[in-house]
Scaffold this active site. Sequence first.
Site, mmCIF file in Angstrom:
data_model
loop_
_atom_site.group_PDB
_atom_site.id
_atom_site.type_symbol
_atom_site.label_atom_id
_atom_site.label_comp_id
_atom_site.label_asym_id
_atom_site.label_seq_id
_atom_site.Cartn_x
_atom_site.Cartn_y
_atom_site.Cartn_z
ATOM 1 N N LYS A 132 -13.361 -9.046 -1.020
ATOM 2 C CA LYS A 132 -11.520 -9.134 -0.145
ATOM 3 C C LYS A 132 -12.614 -8.516 1.073
ATOM 4 O O LYS A 132 -13.251 -8.506 1.576
ATOM 5 C CB LYS A 132 -11.019 -7.067 -0.531
ATOM 6 C CG LYS A 132 -9.905 -7.311 0.838
ATOM 7 C CD LYS A 132 -9.005 -6.221 0.738
ATOM 8 C CE LYS A 132 -8.337 -5.896 1.994
ATOM 9 N NZ LYS A 132 -7.353 -4.800 2.140
ATOM 10 N N GLU A 184 -1.526 -0.642 -4.057
ATOM 11 C CA GLU A 184 -2.847 -0.276 -3.578
ATOM 12 C C GLU A 184 -2.260 1.064 -3.267
ATOM 13 O O GLU A 184 -1.550 0.897 -2.765
ATOM 14 C CB GLU A 184 -3.357 -0.924 -2.134
ATOM 15 C CG GLU A 184 -4.372 -0.311 -1.945
ATOM 16 C CD GLU A 184 -4.502 -0.443 -0.506
ATOM 17 O OE1 GLU A 184 -6.148 -1.233 -0.520
ATOM 18 O OE2 GLU A 184 -4.066 -0.612 0.168
ATOM 19 N N TRP A 185 -2.990 1.739 -3.468
ATOM 20 C CA TRP A 185 -2.941 3.658 -2.763
ATOM 21 C C TRP A 185 -3.870 4.044 -2.420
ATOM 22 O O TRP A 185 -4.859 3.516 -3.007
ATOM 23 C CB TRP A 185 -3.167 4.232 -4.589
ATOM 24 C CG TRP A 185 -2.115 5.461 -4.268
ATOM 25 C CD1 TRP A 185 -1.946 6.425 -3.339
ATOM 26 C CD2 TRP A 185 -2.600 6.959 -5.216
ATOM 27 N NE1 TRP A 185 -1.850 7.697 -3.439
ATOM 28 C CE2 TRP A 185 -2.351 8.097 -4.787
ATOM 29 C CE3 TRP A 185 -2.656 7.209 -6.457
ATOM 30 C CZ2 TRP A 185 -2.087 9.011 -6.117
ATOM 31 C CZ3 TRP A 185 -2.857 8.279 -7.557
ATOM 32 C CH2 TRP A 185 -2.085 9.511 -6.582
ATOM 33 N N ARG A 186 -3.553 3.944 -1.131
ATOM 34 C CA ARG A 186 -4.515 4.741 -0.066
ATOM 35 C C ARG A 186 -4.440 6.092 0.319
ATOM 36 O O ARG A 186 -4.228 6.678 0.318
ATOM 37 C CB ARG A 186 -3.982 3.949 1.423
ATOM 38 C CG ARG A 186 -3.643 2.110 1.938
ATOM 39 C CD ARG A 186 -5.501 2.080 1.892
ATOM 40 N NE ARG A 186 -6.197 2.944 2.913
ATOM 41 C CZ ARG A 186 -5.935 2.614 4.300
ATOM 42 N NH1 ARG A 186 -5.740 1.294 4.488
ATOM 43 N NH2 ARG A 186 -6.031 3.479 5.589
ATOM 44 N N SER A 211 0.952 -1.019 -0.185
ATOM 45 C CA SER A 211 0.256 0.085 0.370
ATOM 46 C C SER A 211 0.781 0.771 -0.138
ATOM 47 O O SER A 211 2.250 1.460 1.101
ATOM 48 C CB SER A 211 -1.201 -0.220 1.373
ATOM 49 O OG SER A 211 -1.353 -1.072 1.153
ATOM 50 N N HIS A 245 -13.608 -4.786 6.192
ATOM 51 C CA HIS A 245 -12.836 -4.588 7.382
ATOM 52 C C HIS A 245 -13.661 -4.534 8.453
ATOM 53 O O HIS A 245 -14.014 -3.908 9.215
ATOM 54 C CB HIS A 245 -12.411 -3.773 7.036
ATOM 55 C CG HIS A 245 -11.495 -3.811 5.432
ATOM 56 N ND1 HIS A 245 -11.604 -3.243 4.378
ATOM 57 C CD2 HIS A 245 -10.482 -3.885 5.164
ATOM 58 C CE1 HIS A 245 -10.723 -3.407 3.672
ATOM 59 N NE2 HIS A 245 -9.827 -4.415 4.137
#
EC number: 4.2.1.10
Length: 240
Positions: free
Chosen positions: A160, A42-44, A15, A132
């Site tokens: 996910k 992954e770009w947060r 990330s 999550h």
Amino acid sequence: MHLEFTTGQTQTAVSLMPRHLDDCLRELILINQKKDAIDILEWRLDYWQAPAQLLTAAEKIAALDLPLILTVRTTNDGGLASAQDYLTYYAPLIKAHIGQAIDLEWSLAAEQRHQLAELAHQQHYQVLLSHHDTVQTPDNDTLRTQLLAMQADPDADLLKLATTAQSPADTTRLLAATQSFTHQFDKPLTTMAMSEFGVASRIFGGQFGSAISFGYLETPSAPGQLPIEQLKGLLTTNQA
């Protein structure tokens, strides 16, 4: 370029969490140094604080030529953003054809989730539907119900599910749920049990059908993550 997966072969992801362009450039140097260990970025975007520099940073990240997931993580799922931030970030990046997939949280209102998914699909992006649980790993029936509900969403191309392990038994249950799901459905699923009790899910998840394992460059973005080079080495050994 779409995200593509092979059964039993977990891909590694890291990330990016820059706040501004200087942060971004520093992280890109690290990625180039460790590129052999990284399959997916992954770009947060919930960390980003420099709107005027967004597209400049995006072009730098895209130049790495690694598959890229765009992610806006809200406070509901352990991030920094609000649901209103999704369109602010995704619209200009999708228009500029940055990345291959967007992350949408299962907790989003169904109408908003569908509108964002439609925007993505019109430009041939994949949609990663995520959830999550930052407190616990639910009981077995709840895990199955959650996975079936996410699988049934017609907008979701990838899934996910991250839970929080309060014991090794929680990790075992999540891996069993992963295996059961992936034997029944073809939609790629990524799972992980966060916390030190869940580290095994990041190393052995692929043997139960999990598609991606997240490591870190400098600082973990979730509890229990391993340094990306260590993670890649462990996965390579286990999947040989």
